[in-house]
Design a protein around this motif. Sequence first.
Motif, short mmCIF file in Angstrom:
data_model
loop_
_atom_site.label_atom_id
_atom_site.label_comp_id
_atom_site.label_asym_id
_atom_site.label_seq_id
_atom_site.Cartn_x
_atom_site.Cartn_y
_atom_site.Cartn_z
N MET A 45 0.84 -1.18 0.00
CA MET A 45 0.00 0.00 0.00
C MET A 45 0.89 1.24 0.00
SD MET A 45 -2.92 1.12 2.74
CE MET A 45 -1.70 1.49 3.99
N LYS A 46 0.48 2.25 -0.77
CA LYS A 46 1.26 3.48 -0.87
C LYS A 46 0.78 4.48 0.18
CE LYS A 46 2.50 3.15 -5.75
NZ LYS A 46 2.48 3.81 -7.08
N ALA A 47 1.73 5.21 0.72
CA ALA A 47 1.43 6.23 1.73
C ALA A 47 2.35 7.42 1.52
CB ALA A 47 1.60 5.67 3.14
N ARG A 48 1.96 8.55 2.10
CA ARG A 48 2.75 9.78 1.99
C ARG A 48 3.37 10.13 3.34
NH1 ARG A 48 3.04 13.01 -2.27
NH2 ARG A 48 1.65 12.63 -4.04
N TYR A 49 4.63 10.50 3.30
CA TYR A 49 5.36 10.96 4.48
C TYR A 49 5.84 12.38 4.19
CZ TYR A 49 5.49 6.42 6.84
OH TYR A 49 5.15 5.27 7.51
N GLN A 50 5.45 13.33 5.02
CA GLN A 50 5.78 14.73 4.78
C GLN A 50 6.73 15.25 5.86
OE1 GLN A 50 2.76 17.46 3.15
NE2 GLN A 50 3.10 18.73 4.95
N TYR A 51 7.72 16.05 5.42
CA TYR A 51 8.75 16.59 6.31
C TYR A 51 8.95 18.07 6.01
CZ TYR A 51 9.79 11.58 6.70
OH TYR A 51 9.70 10.23 6.88
N ARG A 52 9.35 18.80 7.03
CA ARG A 52 9.65 20.22 6.88
C ARG A 52 11.08 20.39 6.40
NH1 ARG A 52 7.77 24.93 9.68
NH2 ARG A 52 8.48 26.73 8.48
N ILE A 53 11.30 21.30 5.46
CA ILE A 53 12.64 21.60 4.96
C ILE A 53 12.91 23.09 5.11
CG2 ILE A 53 12.71 19.69 3.32
CD1 ILE A 53 12.05 21.68 1.11
N TYR A 54 14.21 23.43 5.15
CA TYR A 54 14.62 24.83 5.31
C TYR A 54 15.67 25.16 4.25
CZ TYR A 54 12.27 24.47 9.81
OH TYR A 54 11.33 24.29 10.80
N PRO A 55 15.22 25.55 3.04
CA PRO A 55 16.17 25.87 1.97
C PRO A 55 16.88 27.19 2.25
CG PRO A 55 13.93 26.31 1.26
CD PRO A 55 13.81 25.65 2.60
N THR A 56 18.08 27.32 1.71
CA THR A 56 18.83 28.56 1.81
C THR A 56 18.20 29.62 0.90
OG1 THR A 56 20.35 27.90 0.06
CG2 THR A 56 20.92 27.26 2.31
N LEU A 57 18.70 30.85 0.99
CA LEU A 57 18.16 31.92 0.15
C LEU A 57 18.37 31.61 -1.33
CD1 LEU A 57 19.25 35.10 2.17
CD2 LEU A 57 16.98 34.02 2.05
N GLU A 58 19.53 31.07 -1.65
CA GLU A 58 19.80 30.70 -3.04
C GLU A 58 18.87 29.58 -3.50
OE1 GLU A 58 23.49 29.11 -5.87
OE2 GLU A 58 23.81 29.56 -3.74
N GLN A 59 18.64 28.60 -2.64
CA GLN A 59 17.74 27.50 -2.99
C GLN A 59 16.29 27.97 -3.08
OE1 GLN A 59 18.68 24.71 0.13
NE2 GLN A 59 20.23 23.66 -1.09
N GLN A 60 15.92 28.95 -2.26
CA GLN A 60 14.58 29.52 -2.36
C GLN A 60 14.37 30.19 -3.72
OE1 GLN A 60 13.55 32.03 0.97
NE2 GLN A 60 14.24 30.52 2.48
N THR A 61 15.42 30.85 -4.19
CA THR A 61 15.34 31.47 -5.52
C THR A 61 15.19 30.41 -6.61
OG1 THR A 61 16.73 33.30 -4.76
CG2 THR A 61 16.51 33.01 -7.13
N GLN A 62 15.96 29.33 -6.52
CA GLN A 62 15.85 28.25 -7.49
C GLN A 62 14.48 27.58 -7.43
OE1 GLN A 62 18.05 27.56 -9.85
NE2 GLN A 62 19.44 29.17 -9.11
N LEU A 63 13.96 27.40 -6.22
CA LEU A 63 12.62 26.80 -6.08
C LEU A 63 11.54 27.73 -6.63
CD1 LEU A 63 12.87 25.21 -2.51
CD2 LEU A 63 12.75 24.01 -4.70
#
Length: 362
Positions: free
Chosen positions: A1-19
């Motif tokens: 059976m498939k399930a979802r696991y969710q986690y909090r992430i904290y990208p850097t300012l540069e990664q926020q721009t890329q996202l």
Amino acid sequence: MKARYQYRIYPTLEQQTQLAKLFGCCRVVWNDALAHCIELYKSGEKKLSNSQLQKQFITQAKKTANREWLKEVSNIPLQQSLNDLEQAYQNFFKSCKGKRKGQKIRPPKFKKRNAKQSARFRIGGFKLDRDKISLAKIGNLKIIWSRSLPSQPSSVTVIKDAANRYFLSFVVEVNQQLLPESPSRVGIDLGVKTFAVLSSGQKIDAPKPLKQKIKRLRKLNRNLSRKQQGSKRYEKARARKAKLYARMKDTRKDFLHKLSTRIIIENQVIVLEDLNVSGMVKNRKLSKAISDSVREWTCLNCETTHDRDGNAASNILLAGGLSESLNGRGGACKTSVKEAASKEASTRLEKPVQLSIFDILQ
């Protein structure tokens, strides 16, 4: 059976721009393809296939001056965005033809910049190494592992909600685990003032986060109405309001998950009433009548005072057991009780018969 696991992430300012670039590209590809499909339907032409849409709005679009910046992000999330559009149309058509259960599904709609943003990576677009996660053209992300993954994920979705919080959602395969059998049975009456009343007599009050923060919400609404839409101050005020809504949503979700898990573990059979409470409360006059109805009543024969919600919960549980016994003798019944699923020790009674105390005494 498939399930979802969710986690909090904290990208850097540069990664926020890329996202931000990634979210924007996925949103533009979706909106361009959706606008083209709507024009085709209006003109009476047949919708393009998923492969044709990907060729036109990803491969060929990258060669144009208006969409050449699509090359700056990974190609996998762009393809998954159009796959989601295809699935959304299939669900809409099946719902219109009556082949899909549940409420009617609306057609796909355009994505907005200030709403929830997401981009999905399949295998090949992400790499999971112990406690590190790396996304294509994004890099390693700082992630808070609140629990371990049960297996290797097949896909991962990076999410940014309206409160500017970032999450990673993994799709994994999990093995079904049987819960120990319990001799307990419970009937649940959903209420308005009290969230739920169990047939055992226990009353469960809801946290009501909106009522607790209503003054704060009104202040934020007034502050937002004074700002010019599109300005930086407007965006800051909108983010503060979105964070308040996010906290209220998390409070409700935490309460519902903990309560449902406890009831499932403690009981083998769970009987619920099938009422459209949300639809009833939408009517202002009806919602007032529901909230101001009598909560207690006294029996004319034995002069015993009964709690309305507690009596309703007992009747719901009795209706479940009565329908099961009548069905065993071959009698007609309007309700059905099923054995608990392999994973959770709970059942749901569809449209139970409401019995009064006079029916029980007879």
